[in-house]
Structures are given as C-alpha cells and as structure tokens.
Design a protein around this motif. Structure first.
Motif, PDB file in Angstrom:
ATOM      1  N   VAL A   3      34.638  36.467  36.916  1.00 52.98           N
ATOM      2  CA  VAL A   3      35.044  37.143  35.688  1.00 52.98           C
ATOM      3  C   VAL A   3      34.080  38.289  35.427  1.00 52.98           C
ATOM      4  N   CYS A   4      34.602  39.486  35.161  1.00 50.81           N
ATOM      5  CA  CYS A   4      33.777  40.667  34.932  1.00 50.81           C
ATOM      6  C   CYS A   4      32.980  40.483  33.645  1.00 50.81           C
ATOM      7  N   PRO A   5      31.651  40.686  33.665  1.00 52.23           N
ATOM      8  CA  PRO A   5      30.871  40.538  32.428  1.00 52.23           C
ATOM      9  C   PRO A   5      31.112  41.659  31.421  1.00 52.23           C
ATOM     10  N   ASN A   6      31.851  42.726  31.813  1.00 49.64           N
ATOM     11  CA  ASN A   6      32.077  43.845  30.903  1.00 49.64           C
ATOM     12  C   ASN A   6      33.429  43.730  30.192  1.00 49.64           C
ATOM     13  N   CYS A   7      34.500  43.472  30.990  1.00 51.61           N
ATOM     14  CA  CYS A   7      35.839  43.432  30.396  1.00 51.61           C
ATOM     15  C   CYS A   7      36.518  42.078  30.547  1.00 51.61           C
ATOM     16  N   ASN A   8      35.816  41.059  31.139  1.00 48.51           N
ATOM     17  CA  ASN A   8      36.354  39.698  31.297  1.00 48.51           C
ATOM     18  C   ASN A   8      37.595  39.664  32.174  1.00 48.51           C
ATOM     19  N   HIS A   9      37.725  40.617  33.067  1.00 50.07           N
ATOM     20  CA  HIS A   9      38.855  40.618  33.977  1.00 50.07           C
ATOM     21  C   HIS A   9      38.576  39.660  35.145  1.00 50.07           C
ATOM     22  N   PRO A  10      39.483  38.721  35.472  1.00 54.32           N
ATOM     23  CA  PRO A  10      39.251  37.809  36.605  1.00 54.32           C
ATOM     24  C   PRO A  10      39.431  38.560  37.929  1.00 54.32           C
ATOM     25  N   ASN A  11      38.436  38.436  38.789  1.00 48.16           N
ATOM     26  CA  ASN A  11      38.448  39.063  40.105  1.00 48.16           C
ATOM     27  C   ASN A  11      38.391  37.996  41.185  1.00 48.16           C
ATOM     28  N   PRO A  12      38.933  38.275  42.396  1.00 45.05           N
ATOM     29  CA  PRO A  12      38.892  37.276  43.474  1.00 45.05           C
ATOM     30  C   PRO A  12      37.475  37.072  43.969  1.00 45.05           C
ATOM     31  N   ASP A  13      37.258  35.912  44.628  1.00 43.46           N
ATOM     32  CA  ASP A  13      35.935  35.606  45.178  1.00 43.46           C
ATOM     33  C   ASP A  13      35.571  36.624  46.248  1.00 43.46           C
ATOM     34  N   GLY A  14      34.313  37.036  46.239  1.00 45.97           N
ATOM     35  CA  GLY A  14      33.825  38.005  47.211  1.00 45.97           C
ATOM     36  C   GLY A  14      33.952  39.452  46.745  1.00 45.97           C
ATOM     37  N   ALA A  15      34.509  39.694  45.556  1.00 49.61           N
ATOM     38  CA  ALA A  15      34.669  41.063  45.074  1.00 49.61           C
ATOM     39  C   ALA A  15      33.305  41.636  44.688  1.00 49.61           C
ATOM     40  N   GLN A  17      32.989  44.834  42.911  1.00 49.59           N
ATOM     41  CA  GLN A  17      33.080  45.462  41.617  1.00 49.59           C
ATOM     42  C   GLN A  17      34.412  45.071  40.969  1.00 49.59           C
ATOM     43  N   CYS A  18      34.460  45.249  39.637  1.00 51.14           N
ATOM     44  CA  CYS A  18      35.632  44.827  38.869  1.00 51.14           C
ATOM     45  C   CYS A  18      36.829  45.710  39.226  1.00 51.14           C
ATOM     46  N   GLU A  19      37.997  45.091  39.365  1.00 48.13           N
ATOM     47  CA  GLU A  19      39.199  45.840  39.679  1.00 48.13           C
ATOM     48  C   GLU A  19      39.709  46.641  38.487  1.00 48.13           C
ATOM     49  N   ALA A  20      39.308  46.264  37.259  1.00 51.68           N
ATOM     50  CA  ALA A  20      39.832  46.940  36.080  1.00 51.68           C
ATOM     51  C   ALA A  20      38.920  48.076  35.605  1.00 51.68           C
ATOM     52  N   CYS A  21      37.579  47.785  35.485  1.00 47.38           N
ATOM     53  CA  CYS A  21      36.667  48.793  34.945  1.00 47.38           C
ATOM     54  C   CYS A  21      35.621  49.243  35.947  1.00 47.38           C
ATOM     55  N   TYR A  22      35.656  48.735  37.186  1.00 42.89           N
ATOM     56  CA  TYR A  22      34.746  49.125  38.268  1.00 42.89           C
ATOM     57  C   TYR A  22      33.289  48.814  37.947  1.00 42.89           C
ATOM     58  N   THR A  23      33.054  47.809  37.153  1.00 39.65           N
ATOM     59  CA  THR A  23      31.679  47.389  36.877  1.00 39.65           C
ATOM     60  C   THR A  23      31.176  46.529  38.030  1.00 39.65           C
ATOM     61  N   PRO A  24      29.918  46.741  38.534  1.00 42.99           N
ATOM     62  CA  PRO A  24      29.393  45.878  39.610  1.00 42.99           C
ATOM     63  C   PRO A  24      29.350  44.414  39.179  1.00 42.99           C
ATOM     64  N   LEU A  25      29.891  43.553  40.034  1.00 38.41           N
ATOM     65  CA  LEU A  25      29.952  42.127  39.738  1.00 38.41           C
ATOM     66  C   LEU A  25      28.703  41.426  40.235  1.00 38.41           C
ATOM     67  N   PRO A  26      28.264  40.360  39.557  1.00 38.98           N
ATOM     68  CA  PRO A  26      27.077  39.620  40.024  1.00 38.98           C
ATOM     69  C   PRO A  26      27.389  38.901  41.335  1.00 38.98           C
ATOM     70  N   THR A  27      26.366  38.798  42.177  1.00 34.97           N
ATOM     71  CA  THR A  27      26.520  38.113  43.459  1.00 34.97           C
ATOM     72  C   THR A  27      26.642  36.600  43.250  1.00 34.97           C
ATOM     73  N   THR A  28      27.345  35.931  44.152  1.00 33.89           N
ATOM     74  CA  THR A  28      27.574  34.490  44.060  1.00 33.89           C
ATOM     75  C   THR A  28      27.097  33.804  45.319  1.00 33.89           C
TER      76      THR A  28
END
Length: 279
Positions: A3-15, A17-28
C-alpha cells in the motif's frame, strides 16, 4: 500487495514505485518464521508477530594460524681471519706517510742593505678620527598643534527584546486526540519509536490505551509510530483487529506518513479513534 504510504493505493508485490502517484515504495522482505511479506525496516512480523531483529547474528570470523615446521638450520663454522701482518712490519714503501703539499713554500725576500727598515706602527698609536658634528634638528611640533585623535564611533543601539524573541524557533509537538473521550495524548519527544498497545511482558507500551473505552479490541502490541526528523510514520506490527488510516486498512509491514488531521482507528468499527495533530 504494498500500500502506497502517500495515496494508499494498493500495488502488487515487488513494485518499486506507486502506480497512481509514482511515490517510491518501501522495500519488503520475507519473515524468517512464517515467510510472510513484511517491510524491510519492520520490527515485528505482521502475520505471526516474530521479532525480525533477533535473526541478525554476525558471522564469527575464524582465522587459522599457520605454524612452520621446525627445520634444523646448519650454520657453517667460523674461520679465524689472518693476522694483520702490516701492523708488525715497518712501512718500507712509505704508504702510510702523509702526502706532501702540492703548493710550493712561500719565499721570503730579504730587504736590500741600503733600505732602512720602516718602523711598524701599531693600531694603538694611530690617532682616532674626530666625530663629525651632528646638525641641529628641527624643533618638535608643540602638542597644541598636533592633530587631534579621531572620535570613537558610536556603537549601534541594541535591538529591543521583542525582536530577539521573534527569531527563536518554536518546537513542534505531536499529539493524538482521542475522539471518543476528547482527551489529548502528547507523544514523547525523546523517543524515535513509540509503541501503542496495552501492558504486556514483551514490549511495554509508550501509549497505554487500556484505560479507554472499547480497549478490548486493541492488541497488546498493536502499532508503532516512528519519528524520522520532522516526519512521523505509523505501522501495524501484527495486531489482531488491524489498523485503519482515514478508514482504509494499513497492511502489516507497510507504514503511512502521518499528516495533521489523519484519522487513526485501532481495530474495526471505528471504536478506538485518534486524530493526529501538530502544535
């Protein structure tokens, strides 16, 4: 799913950056206990509650000392030197005699018989030269005609105390406002990780919600608020009933950057609700 910490958009595993707002996603990464996907900087697994920091063990470096085998070394016998014969024999060849000077001797010419010897005058008999007279110097300028020293510059006036107080920076204080009881909880300013939950034997909570209404839906180790500079992040650390930000679920292992006015619900049904504030 991340889930994007900026816009709460759900992204697939391994992404990345966010597909909606292009915010860098935290590593997992994966939990070493149950294999669930967790955030790389999460303290506990959101699936099984396993302590992720207990698995790091530095590898012990071993060193093997190499011992050389004992090999006897043969030392040749010492041979006495020949006696110094030249010290006993005379210097017949004149090798050790000092070399003659290449310069010819100084010849002293004898004075002619008809020339009388001049007397030698010593330095003591030479009359001393008279010192030259010193010309009279010009009269000094009287003190009254000397240039007056410049007057010291007037120091600038000190600013009023009100101007100094305006330049001081005010420290920002973060608070949680409990909606159901209209109570405010000030976040500790000396902690970088603030634990929210109820008393337990593993991690004592920094914010104890056991005295609030409907506290039975809150887990003993429910959520953490991390302070990084001027930013505050919240993450669920494996609670039973989950954590919701602005009525959207916060997946375990992900974190959300808190902004003034964000609504934090501990558990389902919006029964334990806090508002994030900055003062």
């Amino acid at each position: 799913m991340i889930v994007c910490p900026n816009c709460n958009h759900p992204n697939p595993d391994g992404a990345v950056q966010c597909e909606a707002c292009y915010t860098p996603l935290p590593t997992t990464s994966n939990c070493p206990n149950c294999g669930a996907t967790v955030q790389a900087d999460a303290a506990f697994c959101g699936q099984c509650g396993f302590n992720l920091h207990s698995t790091a063990a530095p590898a012990a470096a071993t060193s093997v000392a190499t011992v050389a085998p004992d090999i006897p070394v043969e030392v040749p016998p010492l041979v006495e030197p020949d006696p110094l014969l030249e010290l006993l024999q005379p210097d017949s060849l004149g090798i050790n005699q000092p070399a003659a000077s290449p310069l010819p001797p100084t010849a002293m010419a004898a004075p002619p018989p008809d020339v009388e010897a001049q007397p030698v005058v010593s330095e003591a008999e030479v009359p001393a030269a008279k010192p030259e007279p010193i010309p009279p110097s010009e009269p000094a300028t009287p003190p009254s005609e000397a240039a007056a020293p410049p007057e010291p510059a007037t120091p600038p006036a000190a600013p009023p105390p009100m101007a100094a107080s305006r330049t001081q920076l005010q420290q920002v204080t973060a608070r949680l406002f409990h909606v159901q009881s209209d109570r405010e909880i000030e976040l500790p300013q000396t902690l970088s990780v603030i634990h929210i939950g109820k008393p337990n034997d593993r991690i004592p909570p920094d914010i104890d919600v056991s005295g609030f209404t409907n506290s039975e839906i809150v887990s003993r180790i429910h959520a953490d608020i991390r302070v990084e500079g001027d930013a505050h992040y919240i993450e669920d650390v494996g609670s039973s009933n989950g954590t919701y930000i602005n009525n959207l679920p916060l997946l375990p292992g992900n974190r959300h950057r808190l902004r003034p006015g964000d609504r934090i619900s501990l558990g389902k049904g919006d029964l334990m609700t806090f508002l994030f504030q900055l003062a």
